[in-house]
Design a protein around this motif. Structure first.
Motif, short mmCIF file in Angstrom:
data_model
loop_
_atom_site.label_atom_id
_atom_site.label_comp_id
_atom_site.label_asym_id
_atom_site.label_seq_id
_atom_site.Cartn_x
_atom_site.Cartn_y
_atom_site.Cartn_z
N VAL A 7 0.74 -1.14 -0.01
CA VAL A 7 -0.10 -0.10 -0.16
C VAL A 7 0.81 1.36 0.06
CG1 VAL A 7 -1.82 1.21 1.24
CG2 VAL A 7 -1.96 -1.35 1.16
N LYS A 8 0.49 2.27 -0.97
CA LYS A 8 1.32 3.47 -1.13
C LYS A 8 0.31 4.50 -0.49
CE LYS A 8 3.81 6.46 -4.25
NZ LYS A 8 4.24 6.44 -5.64
N VAL A 9 0.77 5.28 0.54
CA VAL A 9 -0.24 6.30 0.87
C VAL A 9 0.42 7.73 0.86
CG1 VAL A 9 -1.09 7.11 3.17
CG2 VAL A 9 -0.53 4.86 2.87
N ASN A 10 -0.53 8.50 -0.09
CA ASN A 10 0.05 9.95 -0.33
C ASN A 10 -1.06 10.81 0.44
OD1 ASN A 10 1.57 8.82 -2.50
ND2 ASN A 10 0.00 8.53 -3.80
N LEU A 11 -0.30 11.97 0.74
CA LEU A 11 -1.25 12.90 1.51
C LEU A 11 -1.27 14.20 0.56
CD1 LEU A 11 -2.36 13.99 4.46
CD2 LEU A 11 -0.13 14.90 4.82
N TYR A 12 -2.37 14.79 0.48
CA TYR A 12 -2.46 15.78 -0.36
C TYR A 12 -2.94 17.24 0.14
CZ TYR A 12 -2.12 12.83 -4.64
OH TYR A 12 -1.60 12.11 -5.40
N HIS A 13 -2.32 18.20 -0.13
CA HIS A 13 -3.04 19.67 0.28
C HIS A 13 -3.20 20.41 -0.71
CE1 HIS A 13 -2.06 23.74 2.10
NE2 HIS A 13 -3.17 23.40 2.78
N ALA A 14 -4.56 20.73 -0.85
CA ALA A 14 -5.09 21.48 -2.12
C ALA A 14 -4.47 21.04 -3.41
CB ALA A 14 -4.54 22.98 -1.92
N LYS B 276 -2.13 19.24 -3.99
CA LYS B 276 -0.82 18.78 -4.35
C LYS B 276 -0.25 18.00 -3.36
CE LYS B 276 0.19 23.31 -6.50
NZ LYS B 276 0.99 24.49 -6.26
N ARG B 277 0.50 16.99 -3.92
CA ARG B 277 1.16 15.69 -2.89
C ARG B 277 2.08 16.51 -1.99
NH1 ARG B 277 3.22 10.26 -5.19
NH2 ARG B 277 4.93 11.71 -5.74
N ILE B 278 2.29 16.31 -0.76
CA ILE B 278 3.11 16.97 0.22
C ILE B 278 3.88 15.76 0.95
CG2 ILE B 278 2.01 19.15 0.43
CD1 ILE B 278 0.85 18.15 2.89
N SER B 279 3.40 14.79 0.88
CA SER B 279 4.09 13.73 1.79
C SER B 279 3.73 12.11 1.15
CB SER B 279 3.89 13.81 3.33
OG SER B 279 4.36 12.66 3.84
N LYS B 280 4.37 11.27 1.26
CA LYS B 280 4.11 9.81 0.60
C LYS B 280 5.06 8.85 1.63
CE LYS B 280 7.87 9.89 -2.79
NZ LYS B 280 8.22 9.64 -4.16
N LYS B 281 4.27 7.73 1.70
CA LYS B 281 4.74 6.50 2.67
C LYS B 281 4.05 5.29 1.95
CE LYS B 281 5.97 9.37 6.16
NZ LYS B 281 7.51 9.40 6.58
N LYS B 282 4.97 4.35 2.39
CA LYS B 282 4.33 2.79 2.00
C LYS B 282 4.81 1.87 2.49
CE LYS B 282 8.40 1.86 -1.06
NZ LYS B 282 9.05 1.50 -2.35
N THR B 283 3.95 0.63 2.68
CA THR B 283 4.06 -0.38 3.21
C THR B 283 5.09 -1.47 2.83
OG1 THR B 283 2.26 -1.69 2.52
CG2 THR B 283 1.72 -0.05 4.13
N HIS B 284 5.56 -2.30 3.60
CA HIS B 284 6.13 -3.37 2.99
C HIS B 284 5.18 -4.59 2.31
CE1 HIS B 284 8.32 -2.31 6.80
NE2 HIS B 284 9.38 -2.80 6.12
N VAL B 285 5.90 -5.23 1.48
CA VAL B 285 5.39 -6.00 0.35
C VAL B 285 4.89 -7.49 0.96
CG1 VAL B 285 5.77 -7.39 -1.71
CG2 VAL B 285 6.48 -4.68 -1.46
#
Length: 425
Positions: free
Chosen positions: A327-334, A336-345
């Protein structure tokens, strides 16, 4: 004793003479080097810049076969006046003196013209037909639309379909799109390109090049798909996705066009078609699986805690029958992506257990302009990772995503977990 004194005087004068000659030599060499550098600089400034350089900076699509080697972008005014009368209407001309302060060219309205390859095509290979084409009356009605109607319109896509019986190939030509909305609020333009997929198997995926700063892009790109029998054409559906390229964040989706090929006859020759671009329909599919996530908003520290817990009923996206999800987690503000994280496979499982926690710092007070996106992907070392499903949580999200986000805002400092159906990637 006299000769010895004279020789000493001569030896004393030698260093002085050597110093004078070395000083003159140094001055001469420095002046010669400066003259050579000036000559090289002036010769470089007179050279014609490569067409790729103009294409990247000015957003002008230039092919090398359309440029004459005798033409120079830095030509004199006299040569430009002579070339203006000899230049055809469709040739490219860049007037560098008419740029604005930002270096951009002023917008010019272009008239829609038919493609020359369709007009000059020989009737020996195929007989062209036109279906759902735009008449002059309809063009007048489009140009006379009010501003409110133009805001609802997403533009029109023009393309052609053909089947080559000799090569047993299906040919799609994406000609142009007209009347696209402006996705960039500052320049009031877009950088459009088109992704095309043949449904339902999604085996054939292609995309056009990006055309810079235009609302009426002329792609004129042909895609040939081999190995598709003519008997299967009726069962296929063409999916065009119109997007605008964004260098610093996720590309903006302008709209989509769906063309079912059932009932379309390609045996008589090429078909010219045009369709209105509609707003993208986020289709939920039970076959995409589900994702369990937990969120908590800390108003005191202005942070958002996200826990990716589990995924279940994920589809089979590998040849072996099992996927390797993460899972890839993207945080957006207005937007625009400002941060991203991802889990293990997680290897070879349709029901993955992640239990991974991520903490995001919120740049503003409250969650009004914040949204979070979960992308479930299948890890593949041999090729690009495919998107299994997508989930978006935010104030503008629909369904369970909007409800979950509302509860997070109403009950801060409380960890709230929910299952969500994944949408198509």
């Amino acid at each position: 004793m006299a000769p010895i004194a004279d020789s000493r005087q001569q030896f004393d004068e030698i260093p002085t003479v050597v110093g004078i000659f070395s000083a003159f030599g140094l001055v001469f060499s420095v002046s010669l080097f400066a003259w050579i550098c000036c000559q090289r600089k002036s010769s470089k400034s007179n050279k014609t810049p490569p067409y790729k350089f103009v294409h990247v900076l000015k957003g002008v699509d230039i092919y090398p076969e359309n440029l004459n080697s005798k033409k120079k972008f830095g030509a004199d005014d006299k040569s430009e006046a002579k070339n203006k009368s000899a230049m055809p209407k469709n040739s490219l001309h860049l007037d560098l003196e008419k740029r604005d302060l930002n270096g951009n060219f002023p917008k010019t309205t272009t008239k829609m013209q038919s493609s020359p390859d369709l007009e000059n095509s020989s009737p020996k290979h195929f007989a062209e037909r036109k279906k759902d084409s735009v008449s002059p009356d309809s063009l007048k009605s489009i140009t006379s639309l009010s501003s409110e109607d133009k805001q609802d319109k997403l533009g029109t896509l023009f393309f052609s379909l053909e089947y080559n019986f000799e090569k047993k190939a299906f040919v799609v030509n994406i000609k142009e799109a007209r009347g696209l909305p402006a996705m960039d609020e500052q320049s009031m333009t877009s950088d459009p390109y088109i992704k095309m997929t043949i449904l339902p198997e999604k085996k054939h995926k292609v995309k056009t090049r990006v055309l810079r700063k235009t609302l009426d892009p002329a792609f004129d790109e042909t895609f040939t798909f081999y190995g598709i029998p003519y008997s299967q054409i009726q069962d296929l559906t063409l999916h065009f996705m119109v997007l605008s390229f964004d260098r610093f964040s996720r590309d903006d989706v302008i709209g989509e066009v769906l063309i079912p090929l059932a009932g379309i006859e390609l045996s008589e020759g090429r078909l010219l078609m045009d369709r209105e671009i509609i707003k993208r329909n986020v289709r939920k599919s039970s076959g995409r699986g589900e994702l369990l996530v937990s969120l908590c908003y800390q108003s005191t520290t202005n942070t958002l805690t996200v826990v990716v817990l589990k995924a279940r009923h994920l589809p089979k996206s590998d040849v072996s029958g099992l996927s390797d999800p993460y899972v890839k987690v993207n945080l957006y503000h207005a937007k625009k992506r400002i941060s991203k994280k991802k889990t293990h496979v997680k290897k070879c499982t349709p029901n993955a257990v992640f239990n991974e926690l991520f903490v995001f710092d919120i740049p503003c007070e409250g969650l009004d302009d914040i949204s979070i996106e979960f992308l479930v992907l299948d890890s593949d070392r041999g090729s690009r990772n495919e998107v299994i499903g997508r989930l978006t949580l935010g104030s503008s999200a629909e369904g369970t995503g909007g409800e979950h986000w509302k509860e997070i805002c109403e009950y801060p400092r409380r960890q709230i977990a929910k299952w969500h159906m994944l949408c198509d990637g």
